[in-house]
Design an enzyme around this catalytic site. Structure first.
Site, PDB file in Angstrom:
ATOM      1  N   ARG A  81       0.842  -1.196   0.000  1.00 16.81           N
ATOM      2  CA  ARG A  81       0.000   0.000   0.000  1.00 16.81           C
ATOM      3  C   ARG A  81       0.877   1.246   0.000  1.00 16.81           C
ATOM      4  O   ARG A  81       1.874   1.287   0.735  1.00 16.81           O
ATOM      5  CB  ARG A  81      -0.904  -0.001   1.243  1.00 16.81           C
ATOM      6  CG  ARG A  81      -2.007  -1.044   1.233  1.00 16.81           C
ATOM      7  CD  ARG A  81      -2.630  -1.146   2.614  1.00 16.81           C
ATOM      8  NE  ARG A  81      -3.773  -2.031   2.686  1.00 16.81           N
ATOM      9  CZ  ARG A  81      -3.704  -3.356   2.818  1.00 16.81           C
ATOM     10  NH1 ARG A  81      -2.533  -3.957   2.887  1.00 16.81           N
ATOM     11  NH2 ARG A  81      -4.812  -4.074   2.881  1.00 16.81           N
ATOM     12  N   HIS A  84      -0.149   3.318   4.725  1.00 16.39           N
ATOM     13  CA  HIS A  84      -0.738   2.271   5.578  1.00 16.39           C
ATOM     14  C   HIS A  84      -0.252   0.877   5.173  1.00 16.39           C
ATOM     15  O   HIS A  84      -1.010  -0.093   5.213  1.00 16.39           O
ATOM     16  CB  HIS A  84      -2.266   2.313   5.527  1.00 16.39           C
ATOM     17  CG  HIS A  84      -2.869   3.574   6.076  1.00 16.39           C
ATOM     18  ND1 HIS A  84      -3.314   3.695   7.376  1.00 16.39           N
ATOM     19  CD2 HIS A  84      -3.095   4.781   5.504  1.00 16.39           C
ATOM     20  CE1 HIS A  84      -3.810   4.920   7.560  1.00 16.39           C
ATOM     21  NE2 HIS A  84      -3.675   5.598   6.447  1.00 16.39           N
ATOM     22  N   ARG A 121      -8.814  -3.751   9.759  1.00 14.15           N
ATOM     23  CA  ARG A 121      -7.349  -3.714   9.608  1.00 14.15           C
ATOM     24  C   ARG A 121      -6.809  -2.443  10.268  1.00 14.15           C
ATOM     25  O   ARG A 121      -7.232  -1.342   9.944  1.00 14.15           O
ATOM     26  CB  ARG A 121      -6.945  -3.754   8.135  1.00 14.15           C
ATOM     27  CG  ARG A 121      -5.438  -3.777   7.930  1.00 14.15           C
ATOM     28  CD  ARG A 121      -5.052  -3.977   6.472  1.00 14.15           C
ATOM     29  NE  ARG A 121      -3.614  -3.943   6.303  1.00 14.15           N
ATOM     30  CZ  ARG A 121      -2.894  -2.835   6.080  1.00 14.15           C
ATOM     31  NH1 ARG A 121      -3.492  -1.663   6.004  1.00 14.15           N
ATOM     32  NH2 ARG A 121      -1.586  -2.892   5.931  1.00 14.15           N
ATOM     33  N   ASN A 157      -9.229   6.482  11.038  1.00 15.37           N
ATOM     34  CA  ASN A 157      -7.972   6.568  11.784  1.00 15.37           C
ATOM     35  C   ASN A 157      -8.258   6.618  13.282  1.00 15.37           C
ATOM     36  O   ASN A 157      -9.407   6.771  13.690  1.00 15.37           O
ATOM     37  CB  ASN A 157      -7.215   7.843  11.400  1.00 15.37           C
ATOM     38  CG  ASN A 157      -6.479   7.710  10.065  1.00 15.37           C
ATOM     39  OD1 ASN A 157      -6.212   6.604   9.592  1.00 15.37           O
ATOM     40  ND2 ASN A 157      -6.170   8.841   9.462  1.00 15.37           N
ATOM     41  N   PHE A 170      -3.153  15.322  -1.078  1.00 14.66           N
ATOM     42  CA  PHE A 170      -2.723  14.074  -0.432  1.00 14.66           C
ATOM     43  C   PHE A 170      -1.332  13.613  -0.885  1.00 14.66           C
ATOM     44  O   PHE A 170      -0.483  13.297  -0.045  1.00 14.66           O
ATOM     45  CB  PHE A 170      -3.770  12.983  -0.640  1.00 14.66           C
ATOM     46  CG  PHE A 170      -3.548  11.770   0.210  1.00 14.66           C
ATOM     47  CD1 PHE A 170      -3.699  11.819   1.588  1.00 14.66           C
ATOM     48  CD2 PHE A 170      -3.164  10.554  -0.360  1.00 14.66           C
ATOM     49  CE1 PHE A 170      -3.488  10.696   2.378  1.00 14.66           C
ATOM     50  CE2 PHE A 170      -2.957   9.425   0.425  1.00 14.66           C
ATOM     51  CZ  PHE A 170      -3.117   9.501   1.790  1.00 14.66           C
ATOM     52  N   ARG A 367     -11.145  11.057  -1.880  1.00 16.46           N
ATOM     53  CA  ARG A 367     -10.870   9.687  -1.424  1.00 16.46           C
ATOM     54  C   ARG A 367     -11.728   8.696  -2.193  1.00 16.46           C
ATOM     55  O   ARG A 367     -11.282   7.600  -2.518  1.00 16.46           O
ATOM     56  CB  ARG A 367     -11.154   9.547   0.079  1.00 16.46           C
ATOM     57  CG  ARG A 367     -10.212  10.317   0.974  1.00 16.46           C
ATOM     58  CD  ARG A 367     -10.553  10.090   2.443  1.00 16.46           C
ATOM     59  NE  ARG A 367     -10.092   8.793   2.916  1.00 16.46           N
ATOM     60  CZ  ARG A 367     -10.469   8.249   4.078  1.00 16.46           C
ATOM     61  NH1 ARG A 367     -11.326   8.888   4.860  1.00 16.46           N
ATOM     62  NH2 ARG A 367     -10.001   7.079   4.451  1.00 16.46           N
ATOM     63  N   TYR A 371      -9.364   5.326  -3.669  1.00 15.41           N
ATOM     64  CA  TYR A 371      -9.249   3.960  -3.137  1.00 15.41           C
ATOM     65  C   TYR A 371      -9.493   2.903  -4.212  1.00 15.41           C
ATOM     66  O   TYR A 371      -8.729   1.936  -4.327  1.00 15.41           O
ATOM     67  CB  TYR A 371     -10.178   3.768  -1.927  1.00 15.41           C
ATOM     68  CG  TYR A 371      -9.656   4.514  -0.722  1.00 15.41           C
ATOM     69  CD1 TYR A 371      -9.783   5.897  -0.636  1.00 15.41           C
ATOM     70  CD2 TYR A 371      -8.986   3.869   0.297  1.00 15.41           C
ATOM     71  CE1 TYR A 371      -9.271   6.604   0.439  1.00 15.41           C
ATOM     72  CE2 TYR A 371      -8.472   4.566   1.382  1.00 15.41           C
ATOM     73  CZ  TYR A 371      -8.617   5.929   1.445  1.00 15.41           C
ATOM     74  OH  TYR A 371      -8.101   6.626   2.501  1.00 15.41           O
ATOM     75  N   ARG A 378      -2.913  -2.368  -7.073  1.00 22.75           N
ATOM     76  CA  ARG A 378      -2.420  -3.341  -6.093  1.00 22.75           C
ATOM     77  C   ARG A 378      -2.920  -4.747  -6.401  1.00 22.75           C
ATOM     78  O   ARG A 378      -2.195  -5.731  -6.263  1.00 22.75           O
ATOM     79  CB  ARG A 378      -2.945  -2.925  -4.709  1.00 22.75           C
ATOM     80  CG  ARG A 378      -1.929  -2.966  -3.593  1.00 22.75           C
ATOM     81  CD  ARG A 378      -2.389  -2.165  -2.403  1.00 22.75           C
ATOM     82  NE  ARG A 378      -3.662  -2.556  -1.846  1.00 22.75           N
ATOM     83  CZ  ARG A 378      -3.865  -3.579  -1.031  1.00 22.75           C
ATOM     84  NH1 ARG A 378      -2.868  -4.339  -0.677  1.00 22.75           N
ATOM     85  NH2 ARG A 378      -5.076  -3.830  -0.551  1.00 22.75           N
TER      86      ARG A 378
HETATM   87 FE1  HDD Z   1      -6.346   7.002   2.998  1.00 26.49          FE
HETATM   88  C1  HDD Z   1      -5.265   3.810   2.697  1.00 26.49           C
HETATM   89  C2  HDD Z   1      -7.368   6.347   6.229  1.00 26.49           C
HETATM   90  C3  HDD Z   1      -7.141  10.310   3.435  1.00 26.49           C
HETATM   91  C4  HDD Z   1      -5.694   7.554  -0.238  1.00 26.49           C
HETATM   92  N1  HDD Z   1      -6.297   5.392   4.226  1.00 26.49           N
HETATM   93  C5  HDD Z   1      -5.828   4.156   3.901  1.00 26.49           C
HETATM   94  C6  HDD Z   1      -6.003   3.271   5.008  1.00 26.49           C
HETATM   95  C7  HDD Z   1      -6.592   3.981   6.003  1.00 26.49           C
HETATM   96  C8  HDD Z   1      -6.789   5.316   5.505  1.00 26.49           C
HETATM   97  C9  HDD Z   1      -6.959   3.479   7.377  1.00 26.49           C
HETATM   98  C10 HDD Z   1      -5.574   1.817   5.057  1.00 26.49           C
HETATM   99  C11 HDD Z   1      -6.682   0.899   4.651  1.00 26.49           C
HETATM  100  C12 HDD Z   1      -6.243  -0.528   4.782  1.00 26.49           C
HETATM  101  O1  HDD Z   1      -6.015  -0.966   5.914  1.00 26.49           O
HETATM  102  O2  HDD Z   1      -6.112  -1.170   3.753  1.00 26.49           O
HETATM  103  N2  HDD Z   1      -7.032   8.125   4.547  1.00 26.49           N
HETATM  104  C13 HDD Z   1      -7.493   7.642   5.754  1.00 26.49           C
HETATM  105  C14 HDD Z   1      -8.142   8.716   6.479  1.00 26.49           C
HETATM  106  C15 HDD Z   1      -8.067   9.827   5.698  1.00 26.49           C
HETATM  107  C16 HDD Z   1      -7.382   9.453   4.477  1.00 26.49           C
HETATM  108  C17 HDD Z   1      -8.785   8.574   7.832  1.00 26.49           C
HETATM  109  C18 HDD Z   1      -8.590  11.202   5.966  1.00 26.49           C
HETATM  110  C19 HDD Z   1      -9.782  11.424   6.411  1.00 26.49           C
HETATM  111  N3  HDD Z   1      -6.373   8.634   1.830  1.00 26.49           N
HETATM  112  C20 HDD Z   1      -6.775   9.912   2.177  1.00 26.49           C
HETATM  113  C21 HDD Z   1      -6.773  10.757   1.001  1.00 26.49           C
HETATM  114  C22 HDD Z   1      -6.373   9.968  -0.048  1.00 26.49           C
HETATM  115  C23 HDD Z   1      -6.126   8.650   0.496  1.00 26.49           C
HETATM  116  C24 HDD Z   1      -7.163  12.214   0.999  1.00 26.49           C
HETATM  117  C25 HDD Z   1      -6.198  10.315  -1.490  1.00 26.49           C
HETATM  118  C26 HDD Z   1      -6.703  11.324  -2.112  1.00 26.49           C
HETATM  119  N4  HDD Z   1      -5.515   5.900   1.510  1.00 26.49           N
HETATM  120  C27 HDD Z   1      -5.397   6.325   0.246  1.00 26.49           C
HETATM  121  C28 HDD Z   1      -4.897   5.244  -0.689  1.00 26.49           C
HETATM  122  C29 HDD Z   1      -4.810   4.021   0.252  1.00 26.49           C
HETATM  123  C30 HDD Z   1      -5.189   4.599   1.592  1.00 26.49           C
HETATM  124  C31 HDD Z   1      -3.714   5.600  -1.478  1.00 26.49           C
HETATM  125  C32 HDD Z   1      -3.517   3.220   0.230  1.00 26.49           C
HETATM  126  C33 HDD Z   1      -3.919   1.776   0.264  1.00 26.49           C
HETATM  127  C34 HDD Z   1      -5.356   1.791   0.063  1.00 26.49           C
HETATM  128  O3  HDD Z   1      -5.788   3.070  -0.077  1.00 26.49           O
HETATM  129  O4  HDD Z   1      -6.092   0.832  -0.005  1.00 26.49           O
HETATM  130  O5  HDD Z   1      -5.786   5.054  -1.725  1.00 26.49           O
END
Ligand code: HDD
Length: 707
Positions: A81, A84, A121, A157, A170, A367, A371, A378
């Site tokens: 990832r 995270h 998770r 979170n 982001f 978001r 995702y 992935r």
């Molecule tokens: Fe995110 C993963 C939580 C903002 C893009 N995010 C990811 C995970 C968590 C969060 C817990 C791990 C999920 C897992 O266990 O597989 N993210 C947050 C929270 C945010 C947040 C609480 C703000 C409120 N995230 C955020 C933004 C973006 C992303 C603004 C993109 C514009 N986040 C991602 C991602 C991930 C991710 C790149 C990486 C792996 C995945 O999604 O599955 O898409």
């Protein structure tokens, strides 16, 4: 452990039954190794070669069994990832004790007879997949609810706010936090120039970085932290009325943290600390539980607050919007396989079910794109067919093909409408998702409402709401982090930023890190406090030491009565006693013959573990035992270090003097009440005194507030 790993929840839930159909058990005796195409193999150790007893010749490319084994291995990794990457997951269930039918029509939030299976998770954000658990960081709290109406994901979170307001930033915030691009240093740390440069350049991050410098960012356990959906979602009820909502999970065990020195040391001593902690708790039947709550604002009140309720850098103070606790989340089953479950689980904020909707929170909107996109890179386009991601309700549509498609869809047509009327869309009364008919009027612009431009009030609110010890921890955290920045402009400007929030804090940190010491507050303070921000407010309703790990230090000649007494008392209270001694071979009590039938086998020896890995230390008496421990520098260090980390320390008999000597610091005085000495979390008595000790364990790890 092996026995447990064999079963997939014993079909405890619909999801478990579905997973069981995809599960094979290596412990079934009838298995024989086959190739991936099913042919049994006789040898998987030696590559086919031109060879004899006297000579080894070349390996043959024709050995397709060997080639298959190596190919499979070469391709084992998928991209981690992008954030995270490091995480741990578990299965569980979600139940409701109160229906929220007044605000939503979602079955999962209204039907109190349901048990919804979940997979949760936990994760850190910045570190790569092999990084340490206990670093200072935000923790991910991502839940997949396998509801009867489809998957609902809360991708949250353990901190209720975020660094940025708009999803478009982001990549910047993550690039700045991740290892720096030229040398890939540091791993899993925010303590570096780029991170703090970004924080200064983005005043909107101020509230969030106060949270990440607080004890919330160094949790004692995944089981002891809150979870927040962070973004603003919406709920719509049967009457078509819409409410804004935030989702909150509060742990039954209370919210507890490490002290920083402890977290730093454990990162090296046991990088899997949180992962093990979660696994062990579930494996031993101590299922972690959270209360599930909602904060709800009717649509008509959207603009009644001095902050924008769609701004993810703001909390909704509980005085203004109380939390309504309506449900419970329990984790009760470890995964059977890390990769296929914890690694391949994939969450999307866009996964919502009827009765739940999005809001115009600009972070959430972005978001919702990100995702799905990241899962494509992935896991590939058919990622939702993977067993861990598959809904428990029927899935049917005209989407087709793509790499690794599993479902075989029979029939003549793959489009809608068609002459057979095959697979039509669902009507609302059949449970079809209905978008809320929101009226939107506006001009196209790269803008947010003006309330988004106020960034400091809630940062101050958070800091004001901390206890004195929490404030001290925050000061120390800033001092640590900025000490790791060697670019003068970075730490100097950050001290200026701190001065907008609290002059005293800014002065202390500036002095520590070598910046100019500010003389006056640069932004007028409001001096307000709010409920629910200090983690000390989340002590469990009934104090408990359940699942707390207590090290009992003994050597040959220990006092068996005291040892057995404390062990029994701790076990009865649900705590986990561990015997630690100079060796792991048997240790004999006072009066027991060495090599005889008595003796206890220690769980670990003194050099194999450190005090950091335990919540508390207890030293029973026994003149000989104490004499041995007194001469052992490591044993003395165990007690002294545990004291430094504000842990409860107990002792009886000769152990009392040993403990006092080990923790003796210049100027420190023990107060003595009768037989029991109870100061600074140290409880010693000439007799076993489990009650006083238990109380101290609760206090020391709960409050950490009596230094
Ligand atoms: Fe995110 C993963 C939580 C903002 C893009 N995010 C990811 C995970 C968590 C969060 C817990 C791990 C999920 C897992 O266990 O597989 N993210 C947050 C929270 C945010 C947040 C609480 C703000 C409120 N995230 C955020 C933004 C973006 C992303 C603004 C993109 C514009 N986040 C991602 C991602 C991930 C991710 C790149 C990486 C792996 C995945 O999604 O599955 O898409």
């Amino acid at each position: 452990m092996a026995e447990k790993a064999k079963t997939v929840t014993g079909a405890k839930s619909t999801k478990a039954a579905q997973l069981a159909a995809n599960t094979k058990d290596v412990h079934d005796k009838d298995w024989r190794i086959t190739s991936d195409f099913g042919v049994k193999q006789t040898n998987t150790d030696d590559w086919l070669k031109v060879a004899s007893e006297d000579r080894t010749g070349p390996s043959l490319l024709e050995d397709h069994f060997a080639r298959e084994k190596i190919h499979r291995f070469d391709h084992e990794r998928i991209p981690e990832r992008v954030v995270h990457a490091r995480g741990s997951g578990a299965f569980g269930k979600f139940t409701l004790f109160e229906s929220a039918a007044d605000v939503t029509s979602a079955g999962v939030l209204t039907d109190t007879s349901r048990e919804t299976p979940v997979f949760l998770r936990f994760s850190t954000v910045l570190g790569s997949r092999g990084s340490a658990d206990t670093v200072r960081d935000v923790r991910g709290f991502a839940i997949k609810f396998y509801t009867e109406e489809g998957n609902w994901d809360i991708v949250g979170n353990n901190i209720p706010v975020f660094f940025i307001q708009d999803a478009m930033k982001f990549p910047d915030v993550i690039h700045a936090g991740k290892p720096e691009p030229d040398n890939e240093i540091p791993q899993a740390q925010s303590a570096h120039n780029n991170f703090w440069d970004f924080q200064f350049m983005h005043p909107e991050a101020t509230h969030m970085f106060f949270w990440t410098m607080s004890d919330r960012a160094i949790p004692r356990s995944y089981r002891m932290m809150q979870g927040f959906g962070v973004n603003t979602f919406t709920l719509t009820n049967d009457k078509g009325e819409r409410h804004f909502v935030k989702f909150i999970f509060t742990p039954e065990l209370g919210v507890h943290s490490f002290v920083w020195d402890e977290a730093l040391k454990i990162a090296g001593q046991d990088p899997d600390f949180h992962r093990k902690d979660l696994w062990m708790a579930i494996d031993s039947g101590s299922y972690p539980k959270w209360k599930f709550g909602i904060q709800v604002i009717p649509e008509s009140k959207e603009h009644d607050f001095d902050f924008d309720i769609l701004d993810a850098t703001k909390v909704w103070p509980e005085e203004l919007v109380p939390i309504r606790y309506i449900g419970q989340l329990e984790l009760n089953q470890n995964p059977d396989e890390f990769f296929t479950q914890t690694e391949q689980v994939a969450f999307c904020t866009s996964h919502i079910v009827p009765g739940i909707g999005f809001s115009n929170d600009p972070l959430l909107q972005g978001r919702n794109f990100s995702y799905q996109d990241t899962q494509l890179s992935r896991l590939g386009i058919n990622w939702e067919e993977l067993p861990i991601n598959k809904p428990v309700c029927p899935v049917m549509n005209h989407n087709r093909d793509g790499a690794m498609r599993h479902t075989i869809t029979k029939g003549k047509v793959n489009y809608w409408p068609n002459r057979f009327e095959a697979v039509p869309p669902a009507k609302p009364e059949e449970g079809g998702y209905q978008e809320f008919p929101e009226q939107i009027v506006g001009v196209k612009a790269r803008l947010q409402s003006k309330k988004f431009r106020e960034h400091k009030n809630q940062a101050e609110l958070f800091y004001n709401s901390m206890s004195e010890s929490e404030k001290m921890h925050i000061q120390n955290a800033f001092a640590f982090e900025l000490d790791h920045c060697d670019d003068e402009i970075v730490y100097k400007r950050m001290c200026e930023r701190l001065c907008e929030i609290d002059l005293g804090l800014a002065q202390t940190v500036a002095e520590m890190v070598g910046a100019d010491i500010p003389q006056e507050q640069t932004r007028p303070k409001h001096n307000k406090k709010a409920k629910g921000l200090s983690q000390l407010e989340y002590m469990p309703a009934t104090p408990t030491i359940a699942t707390r790990m207590v090290a009992i230090l003994i050597a040959d000649g220990y006092d068996k009565v005291a040892y057995n007494g404390i062990k029994a008392a701790l076990t009865a209270a649900g705590a986990l006693p561990f015997t630690i001694s100079p060796r792991r071979n048997k240790i004999y009590a006072d009066g027991e013959e060495k090599g005889g039938s008595g003796g206890v086998v220690a769980d670990h020896h003194l050099e194999g573990q450190r005090s950091t890995m335990y919540d508390s230390v207890f030293v029973p008496g026994g003149a000989k035992s104490i004499e041995t421990l007194r001469k052992n520098g490591r044993a003395v260090h165990w007690v002294r270090e545990a004291f430094g980390h504000l842990k409860a320390i107990g002792a009886t008999g000769e152990g009392v003097a040993f403990v006092r000597q080990a923790v003796d610091l210049p100027g420190m005085e023990f107060s003595t009440a009768g037989d029991v000495v109870d100061s600074y979390g140290v409880v010693t008595a000439s007799q076993v005194h489990p009650e006083g000790f238990k109380e101290a364990v609760q206090m020391a790890k709960g409050a950490k507030d009596f230094v």
